[in-house]
Scaffold this active site. Structure first.
Site, mmCIF file in Angstrom:
data_model
loop_
_atom_site.group_PDB
_atom_site.id
_atom_site.type_symbol
_atom_site.label_atom_id
_atom_site.label_comp_id
_atom_site.label_asym_id
_atom_site.label_seq_id
_atom_site.Cartn_x
_atom_site.Cartn_y
_atom_site.Cartn_z
ATOM 1 N N CYS A 39 -41.139 55.392 -23.793
ATOM 2 C CA CYS A 39 -40.550 56.487 -23.011
ATOM 3 C C CYS A 39 -41.552 57.613 -22.738
ATOM 4 O O CYS A 39 -41.222 58.587 -22.053
ATOM 5 C CB CYS A 39 -39.314 57.013 -23.706
ATOM 6 S SG CYS A 39 -38.091 55.702 -23.866
ATOM 7 N N HIS A 84 -32.049 62.206 -8.005
ATOM 8 C CA HIS A 84 -33.276 61.782 -7.324
ATOM 9 C C HIS A 84 -34.423 62.782 -7.509
ATOM 10 O O HIS A 84 -35.257 62.938 -6.614
ATOM 11 C CB HIS A 84 -33.022 61.481 -5.839
ATOM 12 C CG HIS A 84 -32.312 60.181 -5.633
ATOM 13 N ND1 HIS A 84 -30.972 60.021 -5.867
ATOM 14 C CD2 HIS A 84 -32.762 58.971 -5.243
ATOM 15 C CE1 HIS A 84 -30.620 58.772 -5.624
ATOM 16 N NE2 HIS A 84 -31.684 58.103 -5.253
ATOM 17 N N GLU A 130 -27.609 57.738 -20.931
ATOM 18 C CA GLU A 130 -28.851 57.210 -20.338
ATOM 19 C C GLU A 130 -28.644 55.768 -19.921
ATOM 20 O O GLU A 130 -29.222 55.294 -18.945
ATOM 21 C CB GLU A 130 -29.990 57.266 -21.353
ATOM 22 C CG GLU A 130 -30.670 58.598 -21.420
ATOM 23 C CD GLU A 130 -32.065 58.506 -21.988
ATOM 24 O OE1 GLU A 130 -32.399 57.498 -22.637
ATOM 25 O OE2 GLU A 130 -32.817 59.469 -21.786
#
Ligand SMILES: Nc1nc2c(c(=O)[nH]1)N=C([C@H](O)[C@H](O)COP(=O)(O)OP(=O)(O)OP(=O)(O)O)CN2
Ligand SMILES: [Zn+2]
Length: 122
Positions: free
Chosen positions: A24, A68, A107
């Site tokens: 990550c 986005h 997530e």
């Protein structure tokens, strides 16, 4: 009475504080799901705790700041763990929707953080 409204957004991020060997640490993306829970009495006339349309109106501007985007570029989300995103949302929703009692940030369908405000030990 409790009501919940769910929202989704797509965003990229990397976690700057994990070791470079942690996957990550690299830029990647998630299809996030946010669940806002509100609690309060049911208004006898409307039959609502809060009109879902009002929840949507309150959260919409925040959603536009997340959807986005690269979360590392969003002020306050430089370290955009699910935990920190939940607190970030709480701090901004609470002033306009005082009935908020929980913010969940998923997530993935299997991994999420839940924040219930100050006093939440986590
Ligand atoms: N407590 C937390 N742990 C982790 C967080 C977090 O926000 N809070 N975030 C991450 C990373 O964002 C990472 O992207 C999550 O890993 P991901 O590969 O997306 O999730 P899974 O491993 O469950 O999915 P796979 O299907 O196995 O790829 C890590 N930890
Ligand atoms: Zn991630």
């Amino acid at each position: 009475m409790k009501i919940t409204q769910a929202f989704t957004f797509e965003a990229a991020h990397r976690l700057p504080n994990v070791p470079e060997t942690h996957r990550c640490h690299r830029m990647h993306g998630h299809s996030y799901r946010v669940e806002l829970r509100l609690e309060g009495p049911v208004d006898p006339l409307s039959g609502f705790v809060v009109d879902f349309f009002d929840v949507e109106a309150a959260f919409g501007p925040l959603l536009q700041r997340l959807d986005h985007y690269c979360l590392n570029d969003v002020e306050g989300l430089e370290n955009s763990t699910a935990e920190n995103i939940a607190v970030w949302i709480w701090d901004r929703v609470r002033p306009v929707l005082p009935q908020i009692s929980s913010v969940k940030v998923f997530e993935t369908p299997e991994c999420w953080a839940e924040y219930e405000g100050e006093g939440d030990a986590s």
